[in-house]
Design a protein around this motif. Structure first.
Motif, short mmCIF file in Angstrom:
data_model
loop_
_atom_site.label_atom_id
_atom_site.label_comp_id
_atom_site.label_asym_id
_atom_site.label_seq_id
_atom_site.Cartn_x
_atom_site.Cartn_y
_atom_site.Cartn_z
N TYR A 55 12.88 -0.31 0.61
CA TYR A 55 11.48 0.56 0.01
C TYR A 55 10.61 1.02 1.26
O TYR A 55 9.80 1.77 1.42
N GLY A 56 10.76 0.32 2.36
CA GLY A 56 10.48 0.92 3.68
C GLY A 56 8.90 -0.35 3.92
O GLY A 56 7.61 0.24 4.35
N TYR A 57 8.78 -1.30 3.43
CA TYR A 57 7.66 -2.19 2.69
C TYR A 57 8.32 -3.25 3.07
O TYR A 57 8.68 -4.06 3.07
N PHE A 58 7.30 -3.59 4.25
CA PHE A 58 7.93 -5.34 5.31
C PHE A 58 6.33 -5.65 5.50
O PHE A 58 5.46 -5.86 6.00
N PRO A 59 6.73 -7.02 4.32
CA PRO A 59 5.33 -7.87 3.87
C PRO A 59 5.18 -7.91 5.79
O PRO A 59 5.95 -8.85 6.55
N ILE A 64 9.56 15.68 18.98
CA ILE A 64 9.43 14.20 18.20
C ILE A 64 9.74 14.27 16.79
O ILE A 64 8.85 15.20 16.67
N LEU A 65 10.78 13.68 15.41
CA LEU A 65 10.92 14.36 14.82
C LEU A 65 10.65 13.52 13.92
O LEU A 65 10.57 12.05 13.78
N SER A 66 9.70 13.35 13.03
CA SER A 66 8.65 12.21 12.21
C SER A 66 9.80 12.32 10.60
O SER A 66 10.08 13.34 10.10
N GLN A 67 10.41 11.24 10.42
CA GLN A 67 11.88 10.89 10.00
C GLN A 67 10.84 10.08 8.70
O GLN A 67 11.83 9.80 7.78
N GLU A 68 10.40 9.41 8.81
CA GLU A 68 10.04 8.45 7.79
C GLU A 68 8.53 8.06 6.91
O GLU A 68 7.37 8.91 8.32
N GLY A 69 8.26 8.03 6.81
CA GLY A 69 6.53 7.23 6.10
C GLY A 69 6.03 8.40 5.86
O GLY A 69 6.73 10.00 5.76
N THR A 70 4.82 9.17 5.22
CA THR A 70 4.18 10.06 5.16
C THR A 70 3.30 11.13 5.96
O THR A 70 2.84 10.14 7.44
N THR A 71 3.36 12.04 6.32
CA THR A 71 2.58 12.39 6.96
C THR A 71 1.25 12.49 7.44
O THR A 71 0.47 12.31 6.56
N GLN A 72 0.76 12.00 8.71
CA GLN A 72 -1.28 11.44 9.15
C GLN A 72 -1.86 12.99 8.83
O GLN A 72 -1.01 13.49 8.25
N GLY A 73 -2.89 12.82 6.97
CA GLY A 73 -4.15 13.94 6.64
C GLY A 73 -3.13 13.95 5.93
O GLY A 73 -3.71 15.47 4.44
N ASP A 74 -1.68 13.58 5.42
CA ASP A 74 -1.19 14.83 3.26
C ASP A 74 -1.85 13.85 2.69
O ASP A 74 -2.31 12.94 1.80
N THR A 113 6.61 3.65 -4.75
CA THR A 113 6.74 1.57 -4.33
C THR A 113 6.78 1.29 -6.37
O THR A 113 6.74 0.32 -6.49
N ARG A 114 7.12 2.24 -6.80
CA ARG A 114 6.90 1.47 -8.62
C ARG A 114 7.94 0.60 -8.84
O ARG A 114 8.01 -0.24 -9.48
N PRO A 115 8.98 0.98 -7.89
CA PRO A 115 10.37 0.21 -8.81
C PRO A 115 10.52 -0.91 -7.71
O PRO A 115 10.91 -1.91 -8.69
N LEU A 116 9.65 -0.76 -6.89
CA LEU A 116 9.71 -2.26 -6.18
C LEU A 116 8.97 -2.95 -7.02
O LEU A 116 9.56 -4.48 -7.21
N ILE A 117 7.93 -2.50 -7.41
CA ILE A 117 7.26 -3.47 -8.31
C ILE A 117 7.77 -3.75 -9.56
O ILE A 117 7.21 -4.86 -10.27
N ASP A 118 8.64 -3.27 -10.11
CA ASP A 118 9.15 -2.95 -11.52
C ASP A 118 10.03 -4.48 -11.32
O ASP A 118 10.52 -4.97 -12.08
N MET A 162 -2.12 -14.45 -4.18
CA MET A 162 -1.64 -14.38 -2.76
C MET A 162 -2.12 -12.80 -2.51
O MET A 162 -1.13 -11.93 -3.86
N LEU A 163 -2.91 -12.58 -1.72
CA LEU A 163 -3.03 -11.61 -1.12
C LEU A 163 -2.21 -11.04 -0.18
O LEU A 163 -2.19 -11.65 1.21
N VAL A 164 -1.22 -9.44 -0.28
CA VAL A 164 -0.42 -9.16 0.85
C VAL A 164 -0.23 -8.31 1.35
O VAL A 164 -0.88 -7.22 0.52
N ASP A 165 -0.16 -8.63 2.94
CA ASP A 165 -0.69 -7.35 3.36
C ASP A 165 0.66 -6.70 4.55
O ASP A 165 1.53 -7.64 5.08
N ALA A 166 1.16 -5.93 4.49
CA ALA A 166 2.39 -5.08 4.51
C ALA A 166 2.22 -4.41 6.12
O ALA A 166 0.66 -3.69 6.43
N ASP A 167 3.51 -4.65 7.38
CA ASP A 167 3.24 -3.44 8.17
C ASP A 167 3.44 -2.13 8.52
O ASP A 167 4.61 -1.57 7.73
N ASN A 168 2.04 -1.86 8.58
CA ASN A 168 2.42 -0.40 8.71
C ASN A 168 2.50 0.40 7.91
O ASN A 168 3.85 0.99 7.57
N ALA A 169 1.93 0.25 6.37
CA ALA A 169 2.96 0.21 5.30
C ALA A 169 3.35 1.65 5.33
O ALA A 169 4.62 2.71 4.45
#
Length: 206
Positions: A120-124, A51-61, A72-77, A1-8
């Motif tokens: 965790y912000g991971y939406f399959p 506009i306040l960016s409050q979620e996710g990682t910053t573009q280019g970081d 996401t390691r706890p999710l994997i665990d 199974m190969l999973v794609d997450a939405d705008n992860a």
């Protein structure tokens, strides 16, 4: 199974991520906390609105990949704990997750991923996630996953630059790659007649 997450990367739960990283990698947390403890201000050209960016990682970081991986390691665990690890194997590369097992275990894994992943912000994304099975298990897979909207195939699919699937599907994938390389080399040879140094630079440095 190969999973794609939405705008992860943009959907990563920032507060949960920092909390998990503080527990798993304290030195890295000190650095990330300076960057992400407060919302990032985004300025719109020609407007005074902020506009306040409050979620996710910053573009280019440059630390986005490492941040995402540890967060996401706890999710994997969790997925590891609910799975029969004698038959179920996971493979994660940032937001690209994959699992291999029998159909019953894969259904359990998928259901739990869809349930706890959003914490965790991971939406399959079922419509772009693919279940690859052997031909003889195709009907059983379609029946077991009929309510999931997963793409189910017995052929194969590209995964992280390689391919997973039948021998014919793999051969077709390799043939397409090789034909593309041959075409590029021929085009480069034409350029070399007029611009040998340019062709050499393109060949050796990409």
């Amino acid at each position: 199974m190969l999973v794609d997450a939405d705008n992860a990367f943009n959907s990563l739960n920032r507060a949960t991520a920092l909390k998990n990283i503080k527990s798993l990698c304290p030195p890295f947390h000190k650095f990330l906390n300076n960057t992400y403890q407060s919302p990032t201000k985004l300025f719109v050209s020609g407007s005074e609105e902020v506009i306040l960016s409050q979620e996710g990682t910053t573009q280019g970081d440059p630390d986005a990949m490492q941040m995402y991986a540890i967060a996401t390691r706890p999710l994997i665990d969790q997925l590891h704990e609910i799975s029969d690890t004698s038959v179920t194997k996971q493979c994660w590369y940032a937001d690209d997750s994959a699992a291999a097992s029998n159909l019953e275990q894969l259904k359990l894994w998928w259901t739990h991923l869809c349930k706890v992943g959003p914490n965790y912000g991971y939406f399959p994304k079922p419509s772009k996630s693919i279940l690859i099975v052997k031909e003889e298990y195709l009907d059983k897979a379609r029946d077991l996953f009929k309510d999931t909207k997963l793409i189910i195939t017995s052929e194969g699919q590209r995964h992280l630059g390689a391919v997973v699937g039948t021998e014919d599907f793999r051969d077709q994938f390799v043939d397409q790659k090789v034909n593309s390389w041959v075409k590029d080399v021929k085009e480069l040879a034409k350029i070399a007649k007029e611009e040998p140094q340019l062709a050499l630079a393109a060949y050796t440095r990409g």
